[in-house]
Design an enzyme around this catalytic site. Structure first.
Site, mmCIF file in Angstrom:
data_model
loop_
_atom_site.group_PDB
_atom_site.id
_atom_site.type_symbol
_atom_site.label_atom_id
_atom_site.label_comp_id
_atom_site.label_asym_id
_atom_site.label_seq_id
_atom_site.Cartn_x
_atom_site.Cartn_y
_atom_site.Cartn_z
ATOM 1 N N ASP A 217 -2.980 30.657 12.149
ATOM 2 C CA ASP A 217 -4.220 31.100 11.662
ATOM 3 C C ASP A 217 -3.968 32.542 11.110
ATOM 4 O O ASP A 217 -4.295 33.002 9.983
ATOM 5 C CB ASP A 217 -5.516 30.979 12.425
ATOM 6 C CG ASP A 217 -5.650 31.385 13.564
ATOM 7 O OD1 ASP A 217 -4.895 32.152 14.162
ATOM 8 O OD2 ASP A 217 -6.800 31.325 14.355
ATOM 9 N N GLU B 168 -0.744 25.883 15.726
ATOM 10 C CA GLU B 168 -1.082 26.921 16.779
ATOM 11 C C GLU B 168 -0.202 28.117 16.579
ATOM 12 O O GLU B 168 0.956 28.208 16.043
ATOM 13 C CB GLU B 168 -0.441 26.517 18.219
ATOM 14 C CG GLU B 168 -1.336 26.722 19.141
ATOM 15 C CD GLU B 168 -2.669 26.056 19.226
ATOM 16 O OE1 GLU B 168 -3.521 26.789 18.729
ATOM 17 O OE2 GLU B 168 -2.581 24.857 19.619
ATOM 18 N N HIS B 169 -1.163 29.307 16.541
ATOM 19 C CA HIS B 169 -0.720 30.725 16.258
ATOM 20 C C HIS B 169 -0.329 30.718 14.634
ATOM 21 O O HIS B 169 0.395 31.572 14.034
ATOM 22 C CB HIS B 169 0.276 31.315 17.016
ATOM 23 C CG HIS B 169 -0.155 31.705 18.333
ATOM 24 N ND1 HIS B 169 -0.411 32.966 18.961
ATOM 25 C CD2 HIS B 169 -0.419 30.804 19.547
ATOM 26 C CE1 HIS B 169 -0.810 33.057 20.224
ATOM 27 N NE2 HIS B 169 -0.936 31.556 20.681
ATOM 28 N N TYR C 33 -0.647 37.971 23.490
ATOM 29 C CA TYR C 33 -1.006 37.316 22.025
ATOM 30 C C TYR C 33 -0.632 38.618 20.966
ATOM 31 O O TYR C 33 -0.389 38.126 19.914
ATOM 32 C CB TYR C 33 -2.598 37.143 22.367
ATOM 33 C CG TYR C 33 -3.100 36.484 21.034
ATOM 34 C CD1 TYR C 33 -3.364 35.257 20.986
ATOM 35 C CD2 TYR C 33 -3.197 37.401 19.636
ATOM 36 C CE1 TYR C 33 -3.974 34.659 19.689
ATOM 37 C CE2 TYR C 33 -4.017 36.631 18.555
ATOM 38 C CZ TYR C 33 -4.268 35.213 18.803
ATOM 39 O OH TYR C 33 -4.767 34.712 17.538
ATOM 40 N N ASP D 116 -10.947 29.673 15.612
ATOM 41 C CA ASP D 116 -11.936 29.321 16.650
ATOM 42 C C ASP D 116 -13.613 29.496 16.154
ATOM 43 O O ASP D 116 -14.471 28.653 16.369
ATOM 44 C CB ASP D 116 -11.671 30.294 17.774
ATOM 45 C CG ASP D 116 -10.356 30.221 18.522
ATOM 46 O OD1 ASP D 116 -9.668 29.299 18.151
ATOM 47 O OD2 ASP D 116 -10.156 31.007 19.319
ATOM 48 N N SER E 30 -15.401 31.837 24.041
ATOM 49 C CA SER E 30 -15.697 33.322 23.334
ATOM 50 C C SER E 30 -16.516 33.177 22.170
ATOM 51 O O SER E 30 -17.268 33.757 21.851
ATOM 52 C CB SER E 30 -14.750 34.347 23.117
ATOM 53 O OG SER E 30 -13.789 34.251 24.422
HETATM 54 C C1 GLA Z 1 -6.623 31.955 20.015
HETATM 55 C C2 GLA Z 1 -7.033 32.615 18.791
HETATM 56 C C3 GLA Z 1 -6.844 31.907 17.611
HETATM 57 C C4 GLA Z 1 -5.483 31.548 17.374
HETATM 58 C C5 GLA Z 1 -5.096 30.482 18.585
HETATM 59 C C6 GLA Z 1 -3.745 29.897 18.621
HETATM 60 O O1 GLA Z 1 -7.552 30.811 20.164
HETATM 61 O O2 GLA Z 1 -8.772 33.002 19.015
HETATM 62 O O3 GLA Z 1 -7.395 32.763 16.291
HETATM 63 O O4 GLA Z 1 -4.902 32.137 17.054
HETATM 64 O O5 GLA Z 1 -5.351 31.382 19.692
HETATM 65 O O6 GLA Z 1 -3.583 29.095 17.592
#
Ligand code: GLA
Length: 388
Positions: free
Chosen positions: A38, A35-36, A223, A173, A129
């Site tokens: 990418d 998570e976070h 974010y 995503d 999205s």
């Molecule tokens: C959102 C962002 C992704 C990723 C996640 C956290 O979904 O769109 O790119 O950073 O948060 O893992």
């Protein structure tokens, strides 16, 4: 397939008075771990889910997009030659953002009457999205007779977020929504974009998603704040270690520990989460290949603790949902999933206890928070494409 395509075609006909020419679709996703990581060029392990966005369309002879969002009962007419955001109808921004990126690549854009319909819960961390962006891209490709190859397609979706919408998100995503395969999770190296499809084939367990039904309006500012904190950790380590790393991926836990006193505590903890979650994601991928549910569940629990304590992206409702889940027999692991600050959790649960798990989790969550949650059990679904 989660949405009835004949029903969607019929609804299009009722709305526009003629049948659609084609239907494109793209799924939402759940992130199992990573998570976070990418946007730090790290590793992620998401799977596409049986919830999707569908677009039924018929080409027009002009440069107009005449769009109807069935879930919202809202219509917008926009010009392909005037691609600006619409503060009153933010859903059309995703469509126009994709058109804008395609225009920059000199791809032919086709005006169309279109109807968007979806069952990915909106703003709940399941990538509604990205699914709209990837369904839109598939639509323009089919109408225009071109194809955006390989990782260029999700990268285009990421540019929509970064450039058109101003959110500094990573590529996870859009990548999974476009490239997902039925029956598989996708292990992605967000630096090289090399990926591996990992079968989700536990003999006795399944992933279950639990929606807290809480969404925090703060998501985008928080974010971007995390993105900036990661950049700060990188800058400090570059200065201290005389390195020129471009992302947190370029640093080890030893590097970070050596620089601890040179950075604020929150910045240290953000980087510790990212570097730790990269290692956990690699290990989780191995556990998944080997069908080791207990090992994977532990990694999910550890990842959740790191999101909660170091990255600080959970909220009381997410923490309640995961704590309750872990106490239910048959649950191997539970963690928050997605951007955080609300949204969903993902749980690895013994298949023969799944029904009781869902009932107990929902009942105890409501007793604890006063909020009705929602269970979503999904097998890994297929990435974007044309539907029927
Ligand atoms: C959102 C962002 C992704 C990723 C996640 C956290 O979904 O769109 O790119 O950073 O948060 O893992």
């Amino acid at each position: 397939m989660s949405i009835d395509i004949s029903q969607a075609k019929n609804d299009f006909k009722v709305h526009f008075g003629f049948a659609p020419e084609l239907v494109s679709r793209a799924p939402g996703r759940v992130n199992i771990i990573g998570e976070h990581t990418d946007y730090n060029h790290g590793f992620v392990l998401p799977m596409a889910i049986e919830r999707e966005t569908l677009i039924a369309a018929r080409r027009r002879g002009d440069r107009t997009l005449n769009a109807f969002a069935a879930n919202l009962g809202a219509s917008v007419e926009a010009s392909l030659d005037n691609r600006v955001r619409d503060p009153r109808n933010s859903w059309i921004d995703y469509v126009l953002g994709v058109a804008d990126e395609l225009a920059k690549l000199d791809k032919p854009l086709t005006g169309a009457d279109l109807m968007i319909v979806g069952d990915v819960p909106i703003g709940c961390g399941l990538s509604s999205s990205a699914s709209l962006e990837m369904a839109t891209l598939t639509l323009f490709e089919a109408l225009g007779g071109f194809k955006i190859e390989g990782a260029e397609a999700p990268k285009l979706g990421q540019r929509v977020e970064n450039c058109f919408l101003g959110l500094n998100t990573g590529i996870m995503d859009q990548f999974i929504s476009r490239m997902g395969k039925r029956g598989h999770a996708l292990f992605l190296d967000c630096r090289s974009h090399a990926y591996e499809l990992v079968p989700v084939a536990f003999a006795t367990a399944k992933f279950a998603i639990a929606n807290t039904c809480v969404s925090r309006g703060l998501t985008s500012s928080k974010y971007n704040e995390r993105v900036n904190e990661c950049a700060e950790a990188r800058a400090v380590m570059n200065a201290q270690l005389e390195r020129d790393g471009t992302h947190l991926r370029d640093f080890s836990m030893d590097d970070l520990n050596a620089c601890r006193s040179a950075m604020p505590d929150n910045v240290f903890r953000r980087a510790r989460h990212v570097i730790g979650d990269n290692a956990r994601t690699l290990a989780a991928c191995g556990a998944m290949r080997a069908g080791q549910t207990a090992a994977l569940g532990k990694l999910m629990n550890d990842g959740d603790a790191s999101c909660r304590e170091d990255y600080e992206i959970t909220c009381p409702e997410l923490d309640a949902m995961t704590a309750i889940a872990r106490a239910i027999p048959g649950c191997h692991g539970a963690r928050m999933t997605g951007a955080g600050f609300g949204g969903c959790t993902v749980n690895l649960v013994e298949t023969n206890t799944l029904d009781q798990f869902g009932e107990r989790l929902m009942a105890e969550y409501t007793a604890h928070t006063g909020i009705e949650g929602e269970m979503i059990v999904s097998s890994p679904a297929e990435g974007a494409g044309l539907a029927g």
